[in-house]
Design a protein around this motif. Structure first.
Motif, PDB file in Angstrom:
ATOM      1  N   THR A 214      12.076  -3.019   6.195  1.00 27.32           N
ATOM      2  CA  THR A 214      12.025  -4.188   5.316  1.00 27.32           C
ATOM      3  C   THR A 214      10.777  -4.995   5.594  1.00 27.32           C
ATOM      4  O   THR A 214      10.220  -5.001   6.694  1.00 27.32           O
ATOM      5  N   ALA A 215      10.338  -5.692   4.561  1.00 31.54           N
ATOM      6  CA  ALA A 215       9.147  -6.543   4.706  1.00 31.54           C
ATOM      7  C   ALA A 215       9.459  -7.715   5.620  1.00 31.54           C
ATOM      8  O   ALA A 215      10.599  -8.070   5.875  1.00 31.54           O
TER       9      ALA A 215
ATOM     10  N   ARG B 274       8.476  -0.765   2.962  1.00 31.85           N
ATOM     11  CA  ARG B 274       7.092  -0.515   3.328  1.00 31.85           C
ATOM     12  C   ARG B 274       6.803   0.979   3.204  1.00 31.85           C
ATOM     13  O   ARG B 274       7.669   1.816   3.478  1.00 31.85           O
ATOM     14  N   ALA B 275       5.618   1.295   2.845  1.00 25.76           N
ATOM     15  CA  ALA B 275       5.227   2.700   2.744  1.00 25.76           C
ATOM     16  C   ALA B 275       5.262   3.342   4.118  1.00 25.76           C
ATOM     17  O   ALA B 275       4.798   2.757   5.101  1.00 25.76           O
TER      18      ALA B 275
END
Length: 576
Positions: free
Chosen positions: A12-13, A87-88
């Motif tokens: 998660t960001a 996120r990538a």
């Protein structure tokens, strides 16, 4: 069961920690929906959906909104929020390019045919009534065998469907993987559903060293995986370096696991010869019972082995010719005990459930005895004369069954002919009581032409009701004599007024095994016959339909064979 797993999520960001973090407005952010506090967890949403909004209303439902709609809106918002926070991940290594396949490409017509055959895998008629339509999936093994014989490469675009078909049918795998070639194995490594392809490939798909490269061979034997080592042994046994295989096996034998030792012993069937006898004799003292049994079986199949000589002495003491009666009779006196020597030579002391000890020991002795023992022991008689002798005290079934196993193990055609007897013999079990399963194994030891002629004679006398197992061991396509016998027997069954599905197994074999040239002879059977008195209602129409399907299938096979001919040869397709 509904899927209760949450939407996919990675890292998660920094601005959020999952579906429970923060607050948000309803969909669209409009005032009509009102503000929403902290989002409920995904597990709470699933629980509410399972129980129903009547029994468990969703929290913070906006005025005027129906609870089910609010629940769906909240779930949608939770899903979007989680996905927006992903996120990538790190970039993965790209796979190596597929290897080249040097084999020639399929002719275009054959490539289109393969696509149709594979498409029928999921959309076939299943177990219901097929009508006149050929069963395309049942023609796929034959098509693959023919394509492999021509040496064609599989079109890359059909490899996924081909691997899927082989995944669902183990009988397809050898031909399908051979046709798929190196690109198929490359593709199978990328999908766990196709891992069977790597297991089926020699060495699990690893390239095996040249048998002449002794250093590379020894390194693989010392460091390779089990599948690689088994494949290496098999390859060495088929090469000029067969002695090296036995040397490698001996060098590590004491440290191998029991289950691995069993597989290694079984690999010695390839190229079995007198040089293997010392190793197999030593294996008779192995600590694993299964390894001992496998070694004893191989030694009993090895001409001139010491084990065969020991078994011959034991068995000859149990079987003799009795001349005291009006006619010569075989007298049998089975062993009274199973001594340590018999156990070491592969005779289990304890029989299976339901078997008597003495009959069990007798059978194991006789099946391991060289068949050349019996003519001299039983008065210089030929195998046929020996089999025709009566056996006293009800031992005939046991003795003949053991001779059958010996004939198959020692691949002795003369004894197989004697035990099979004439195909027109009235006894259902042949001379003695040789079962159909045993007859099928005995037939496999004969040349294909002789095998087919025997089965044709059997069908001409006994019909098709007991012929299915016997037809399964005949070479393809069936020779004309056998094909005519099967068609004539089907015609007789039709005239008898029974339904064709009583012979569906034989009919299915005929579709795959009859020479396509027989289609012309079948044209006379396509008409619906007049319904005779006492016949099954509608049977004539069903038979006409079955014969029409058979003719259609034979013609399709002929077309398939023509499509596989290389375009620049102009030759005849041969038999499909």
């Amino acid at each position: 069961m509904p899927d209760t797993s949450p939407p996919p999520v990675a890292t998660t960001a920094a601005t959020g920690t999952g579906t429970d973090a923060g607050t948000g407005a309803g969909p669209g952010g409009g005032a009509g929906h009102g503000a929403v506090g902290a989002l409920p967890s995904w597990e709470d949403l699933v629980t509410t959906a399972l129980l129903g909004t009547d029994r468990r209303p969703p929290p913070a439902t906006a005025p005027g909104r129906e609870a089910p709609a609010h629940l769906l809106d909240t779930a949608a918002m939770a899903t979007v929020r989680r996905r927006a926070g992903l996120r990538a991940g790190p970039a993965v290594r790209r796979p190596e390019p597929a290897p080249a396949d040097p084999r020639p490409a399929l002719p275009p017509a054959a490539a289109r045919r393969l696509t149709l055959l594979l498409a029928d895998r999921a959309g076939g008629p299943g177990g219901g009534r097929r009508g006149n339509a050929p069963d395309l999936m049942e023609l796929l093994p034959q098509w693959l065998a023919a394509a492999d014989a021509h040496g064609y490469a599989a079109p890359p675009q059909i490899l996924p469907a081909l691997l899927d078909a082989a995944r669902g049918r183990t009988d397809l795998r050898p031909a399908a993987l051979a046709f798929a070639g190196p690109r198929g194995l490359w593709l199978a490594r990328l999908n766990p559903d196709w891992r069977f392809a790597r297991r089926a490939a020699p060495g699990g798909g690893t390239a095996l060293p040249d048998p002449e490269d002794a250093e590379a061979v020894r390194q693989l034997w010392q460091e390779g995986l089990f599948a690689e080592r088994v494949a290496l042994l098999s390859r060495l046994r088929r090469s000029r370096t067969a002695a090296l295989a036995l040397e490698l096996l001996t060098s590590t034998w004491a440290t191998e696991r029991a289950e691995d030792r069993l597989m290694f012993v079984d690999s010695l069937r390839t190229g079995l010869s007198a040089r293997d006898e010392p190793f197999l004799e030593a294996a008779l003292a192995d600590r694993s019972r299964n390894v001992r049994a496998a070694a004893a079986e191989l030694l009993s199949a090895l001409p001139g082995s010491a084990l065969g000589a020991r078994m011959a002495v034991r068995a000859a003491s149990c079987v003799a010719v009795d001349h005291t009666g009006a006619t010569a009779t075989i007298a049998v006196e089975p062993p009274l005990e199973c001594d340590a020597g018999m156990e070491r030579d592969g005779v289990p002391a304890r029989p299976p459930a339901g078997r008597g000890e003495r009959s069990w020991w007798l059978g194991r002795l006789v099946e391991a005895t060289p068949l050349g023992t019996w003519p001299e022991r039983l008065g210089g008689r030929t195998p046929r004369q020996i089999v025709e002798l009566p056996v006293a005290d009800g031992w005939q079934d046991e003795l003949h069954a053991a001779w059958c196993r010996a004939a198959v193990r020692q691949w002795d055609a003369e004894w197989s002919r004697a035990l099979l007897g004439a195909p027109s013999a009235p006894e259902a079990g042949g001379p003695g009581s040789v079962s159909l399963a045993e007859r099928a194994k005995l037939l496999a030891t004969l040349a294909p032409e002789e095998r087919a002629a025997w089965v044709a004679g059997f069908i001409a006398t006994h019909g098709l009701s007991e012929a299915f197992q016997l037809l399964g061991v005949c070479a393809l396509p069936w020779p004309p004599e056998l094909g005519r016998a099967v068609v004539d027997a089907l015609n007789i069954a039709r005239d008898a007024g029974s339904y064709p599905w009583s012979f569906s197994g034989v009919m299915g074999l005929a579709e795959r095994c009859l020479d396509p040239a027989e289609a012309t002879r079948l044209n006379a059977l396509l008409a619906v016959p007049d319904e005779r008195e006492g016949a099954s209602p509608g049977a004539g129409g069903y038979w006409a339909e079955a014969f029409q399907r058979l003719v259609t299938t034979l013609r399709l096979r002929a077309t398939m064979a023509r499509e596989l001919i290389p375009p620049d040869t102009g030759g005849s397709p041969g038999k499909g």
